[in-house]
Write an enzyme that holds these catalytic residues in place. Structure first.
Site: not given
Ligand SMILES: Nc1nc2c(ncn2[C@@H]2O[C@H](COP(=O)(O)OP(=O)(O)OP(=O)(O)O)[C@@H](O)[C@H]2O)c(=O)[nH]1
Ligand SMILES: [Zn+2]
Length: 210
Positions: A99-102
């Site tokens: 996942c690009e977020h984490h």
């Molecule tokens: N739509 C989508 N969301 C994703 C995917 N992989 C990870 N995420 C989400 O990306 C979001 C990033 O949200 P943020 O609030 O910026 O990050 P965060 O504070 O680490 O969020 P939490 O995971 O809720 O603790 C999270 O809700 C993840 O669950 C994906 O493939 N698709």
């Molecule tokens: Zn993620």
């Protein structure tokens, strides 16, 4: 070599050897990791961690090597004229992405179908297209659409269907900590926008769906 990715050399003893790293990039990525290890309270000099920066760099390079793969070219390399015009379904294709977020893994299965329109494609090329888009920093929705668009635009079939089901480690190991949730995404073109055709596809993959 034309169908192989940067990480695959010719088949030897029935296995694809994964041995082609970009050494310059490995060295650059590795150079940041002693500082990261120190920042999390580790000693990068201790025996078990001495080679960790290089190992992580190689792992990251492998996990993102889809950036260097031309997925359309993968399909074009094995397209054959054929009059078959029924649905072709390749299901239970393993998906491993980040996942690009984490930058944590999400993984599961892809189920893909197309209806040929004069051309079929070598079956192995469908999982190769999945890997080309999965081995990058991704979100599951974009992964789904990119696979659909690549097959539609390259093979030009009468329709494409993509269903992907994945578990996201960023939702399991950390954050909301839900161990059992599975995310399903889907994308359809052409004939699969018709309820009957779409239902047939869903019936064929039903046993595989979670
Ligand atoms: N739509 C989508 N969301 C994703 C995917 N992989 C990870 N995420 C989400 O990306 C979001 C990033 O949200 P943020 O609030 O910026 O990050 P965060 O504070 O680490 O969020 P939490 O995971 O809720 O603790 C999270 O809700 C993840 O669950 C994906 O493939 N698709
Ligand atoms: Zn993620």
């Amino acid at each position: 070599m034309s169908n192989l990715t940067a990480f695959e050399s010719e088949e030897q003893d029935g296995y694809i050897k994964i041995d082609q790293y970009n050494q310059k990039q490995v060295e650059e990525i590795a150079s940041y990791y002693p500082a990261i290890l120190r920042a999390i309270g580790e000693n990068p000099e201790r025996e078990g961690l001495v080679k960790t920066p290089e190992r992580v760099a190689k792992a990251l390079q492998f996990l993102t090597h889809g950036n260097d793969v031309d997925a359309a070219e993968v399909l074009r390399s094995a397209m054959f004229e054929e009059e078959y015009s029924q649905m072709v379904v390749v299901k239970d294709i393993e998906v491993y992405s980040l996942c690009e977020h984490h930058m944590l893994p999400f993984f599961g299965k892809a189920h893909i179908a197309y209806i040929p329109n004069g051309h079929i494609v070598g079956l192995s090329k469908i999982p190769r297209v999945v890997d080309a888009f999965a081995r990058r920093l991704q979100v599951q929705e974009r992964l789904t659409n990119e696979i659909r668009d690549c097959i539609q635009e390259t093979l030009k079939p009468a329709g494409v269907a993509v269903v992907i089901e994945c578990k996201h480690m960023c939702m399991a190991m950390r954050g909301v900590q839900k161990q059992n949730s599975v995310t399903t995404t889907s994308a359809f073109t052409g004939a699969f926008q018709n309820d009957v055709t779409r239902s047939e596809f869903l019936r064929l993959i039903m046993a595989s769906l979670d």
